[in-house]
Structures are given as structure tokens and as C-alpha cells.
Design a protein around this motif. Structure first.
Motif, PDB file in Angstrom:
ATOM      1  N   ALA A 217      31.327  36.896  31.904  1.00  0.00           N
ATOM      2  CA  ALA A 217      30.596  37.431  33.053  1.00  0.00           C
ATOM      3  C   ALA A 217      31.362  38.602  33.658  1.00  0.00           C
ATOM      4  N   PRO A 218      30.647  39.563  34.251  1.00  0.00           N
ATOM      5  CA  PRO A 218      31.324  40.689  34.898  1.00  0.00           C
ATOM      6  C   PRO A 218      32.063  40.225  36.154  1.00  0.00           C
ATOM      7  N   GLU A 219      33.002  41.008  36.589  1.00  0.00           N
ATOM      8  CA  GLU A 219      33.764  40.693  37.797  1.00  0.00           C
ATOM      9  C   GLU A 219      32.810  40.570  38.992  1.00  0.00           C
ATOM     10  N   GLY A 220      33.011  39.536  39.756  1.00  0.00           N
ATOM     11  CA  GLY A 220      32.162  39.319  40.918  1.00  0.00           C
ATOM     12  C   GLY A 220      30.972  38.413  40.663  1.00  0.00           C
ATOM     13  N   TYR A 221      30.786  37.981  39.423  1.00  0.00           N
ATOM     14  CA  TYR A 221      29.676  37.084  39.100  1.00  0.00           C
ATOM     15  C   TYR A 221      29.867  35.765  39.841  1.00  0.00           C
ATOM     16  N   GLU A 222      28.819  35.283  40.498  1.00  0.00           N
ATOM     17  CA  GLU A 222      28.936  34.111  41.365  1.00  0.00           C
ATOM     18  C   GLU A 222      28.488  32.810  40.718  1.00  0.00           C
ATOM     19  N   GLY A 223      27.977  32.881  39.506  1.00  0.00           N
ATOM     20  CA  GLY A 223      27.526  31.667  38.837  1.00  0.00           C
ATOM     21  C   GLY A 223      28.648  30.951  38.107  1.00  0.00           C
ATOM     22  N   HIS A 224      28.267  29.905  37.383  1.00  0.00           N
ATOM     23  CA  HIS A 224      29.248  29.144  36.602  1.00  0.00           C
ATOM     24  C   HIS A 224      29.691  29.949  35.380  1.00  0.00           C
ATOM     25  N   VAL A 225      30.962  29.860  35.046  1.00  0.00           N
ATOM     26  CA  VAL A 225      31.515  30.543  33.881  1.00  0.00           C
ATOM     27  C   VAL A 225      32.300  29.542  33.048  1.00  0.00           C
ATOM     28  N   GLY A 226      32.121  29.619  31.712  1.00  0.00           N
ATOM     29  CA  GLY A 226      32.832  28.719  30.812  1.00  0.00           C
ATOM     30  C   GLY A 226      31.871  28.027  29.868  1.00  0.00           C
ATOM     31  N   MET A 227      32.412  27.376  28.859  1.00  0.00           N
ATOM     32  CA  MET A 227      31.599  26.641  27.902  1.00  0.00           C
ATOM     33  C   MET A 227      30.933  25.438  28.568  1.00  0.00           C
ATOM     34  N   VAL A 228      29.836  24.972  27.977  1.00  0.00           N
ATOM     35  CA  VAL A 228      29.160  23.799  28.543  1.00  0.00           C
ATOM     36  C   VAL A 228      30.083  22.583  28.558  1.00  0.00           C
ATOM     37  N   THR A 229      31.006  22.522  27.600  1.00  0.00           N
ATOM     38  CA  THR A 229      31.917  21.381  27.515  1.00  0.00           C
ATOM     39  C   THR A 229      32.825  21.272  28.739  1.00  0.00           C
TER      40      THR A 229
END
Length: 270
Positions: free
Chosen positions: A174-186
Motif C-alpha cells: 500500500a502507498p504511504e498513508g494508506y489507512e486500511g489493513h496491510v499484510g497477508m490474510v494469514t
């Protein structure tokens, strides 16, 4: 009476086209479901265009008079499909496979883990329980995409959240500042909370590596492997169990699946 030709498709009009991302669109096709032509989420149809071939596509939405197919542009057939829009038509045959019977989830705690277009086969399950939350104890959906630009069904996801579905949408990058979840589903599986994990049901759909590591994470938290289901779409071609492309041992994915209990196929060698 002459025998029905199982390879003979029927014509279906394109009612609507919904763009999700640069390469993924949903085509809403005319289809009178009724009692004689039932369709379950997770089943698939063979969609064809004369001179270009046909491909198995999972059903991603169901109404009494239409079916949705979410298609990724990956080759000559799908290139041609993307040139067909509202008012045009495809040829289809099906439905094939077993799909997901929503009755198996009723009264249970359910976790759905999907990667990318793997959200399509379970989309109908989420839609159903978004409108019938009283029929389920809890529904948690964890869905992962490569980037924010690749997220599918954004408008549907807003509706699911509004109706009370516990939804985690995560992206790998995700770009810098993205407010959602980041990372693998695991990453989010160990955070799951259950009232009674022993009776909960999990469904995992997506790319093979995602399925593998998601199941490992579910096992780590003590999930009952007998209650894990997955959808396997390996090399399906004819949909009728005749061509043998999807055969693994004595199992034909197109007929015996594509929905399987994990314990049914965990020892199968491809």
C-alpha cells in the motif's frame, strides 16, 4: 425423446457490466433460475464465444433472473469477453460442480478467508448471510488483495459492513498513508475470536500458496481440520468429467468439487 446434448450451450444476454479493477469486471448475465435451474454459490458455468473457445467461470452473484461472473482478463477468450458489453451476449452451459450450500453454515460461527478473485465463489454466501444474519452465529470475512487498486467488490463490501458482517480487507502493498489493513490474510487469522471453535466452519479460497498457509495458521490456533473447506479449480475444462484434465487420482474436480472438505483432498498427490 432424444437425449440432451450436455455440451450444447444456451445464449445469455449481458445485462450489466461492473468494473472493479483494471483487469477485473463483473458481467451480469440473464438467467431464469427458478426451481428447475437452481444455482449455488461456488458452482461454475462454461462461458464461450464462437471461434474463441470457452472457459470455466465461477458464479459470483445470484438472483432469480440473473447470474454474475467476475472475470479477469488473462488471454484471448477473456480479451474477447471484455469487448462484449451490455446488450451483447455470451453462450453458457451449466451449472457444474457442487458449490456451497448455505444450509451447512446456518447456526454456526463461520470464517471465510479469500485471496483476490477467490472472493468470487464465496461472494454469494456473504450476500445471503448479510440479509439473513439471524441464521448464523457469526460471520467473519478476511480477504486479501495485492494493492488498493486491486480490491474487488468495493461497493458490496461497504454494504456487508453496514449490515453487520465482520470484514477485514487487507492488501499486500500500500502507498504511504494508506489507512486500511496491510499484510497477508494469514496475519489476521491468529486474531480470530470464537465462542466455540470446535464447531466453527472455515472456508479458504484463493491461490494455492495462500490456501496452504491459511490452513496452517488455522491449525496453529487449534481449528478443527474436519471443519475446513476449500474450493479447488484446478485445470477444469469440460465440466462433465470427460476430458480428464482436472482428474487427481479417482477425483474429478469439476464433478466431485470444486468445493471439498480439506480432509478429503489433503493427501491427494497431483
Amino acid at each position: 425423446m432424444a437425449n440432451k446434448n450436455e455440451y450444447l450451450p444456451f445464449r445469455s444476454e449481458i445485462l450489466e457490466v461492473i468494473k472493479h479493477a483494471e483487469l477485473e469486471y463483473t458481467f451480469r448475465m440473464s438467467y431464469d433460475r427458478g426451481k428447475e435451474h437452481p444455482v449455488n454459490p461456488g458452482q461454475f458455468f462454461e462461458i464461450s464465444i464462437p471461434k474463441y473457445g470457452e472457459a470455466p467461470i465461477s458464479v459470483s452473484g445470484i438472483t432469480d433472473h440473473s447470474l454474475d461472473f467476475t472475470i479477469r482478463r488473462v488471454g484471448s477468450l477473456t480479451d474477447e469477453i471484455f469487448e462484449n458489453y451490455v446488450g451483447d451476449h455470451f453462450f453458457m452451459r451449466g451449472p457444474y460442480g457442487n458449490g456451497f450450500n448455505v444450509n451447512m453454515f446456518k447456526g454456526k460461527e463461520v470464517i471465510l478467508v479469500a485471496g483476490g478473485s477467490g472472493l468470487s465463489p464465496v461472494h454469494g454466501v456473504i450476500d445471503y448471510f448479510a440479509d439473513h444474519l439471524d441464521e448464523i452465529k457469526k460471520l467473519t470475512v478476511i480477504v486479501g488483495f495485492k494493492s488498493p487498486d486491486d480490491i474487488l467488490f468495493k461497493e458490496d463490501q461497504k454494504v456487508w459492513l453496514e449490515k453487520g458482517i465482520h470484514l477485514i480487507t487487507t492488501v499486500d502493498h500500500a502507498p504511504e498513508g494508506y489507512e486500511g489493513h496491510v499484510g497477508m490474510v494469514t496475519k489476521y487469522i491468529p486474531e480470530l475470536e470464537f465462542d466455540n471453535m470446535a464447531k466453527a466452519i472455515a472456508v479458504v479460497v484463493g491461490p494455492p500458496p495462500m490456501i496452504k498457509f491459511s490452513i496452517l495458521e488455522l491449525k496453529k490456533i487449534g481449528f478443527n481440520e474436519n471443519n475446513i473447506w476449500l474450493s479447488e479449480s484446478r485445470k477444469m475444462c469440460c465440466g462433465l468429467g470427460k476430458c480428464g484434465h482436472c482428474r487427481i487420482g479417482d477425483v474429478y474436480i469439476c464433478q466431485d468439487g470444486p468445493v471439498f472438505k480439506y480432509t478429503q483432498i489433503q493427501t491427494m498427490i497431483d
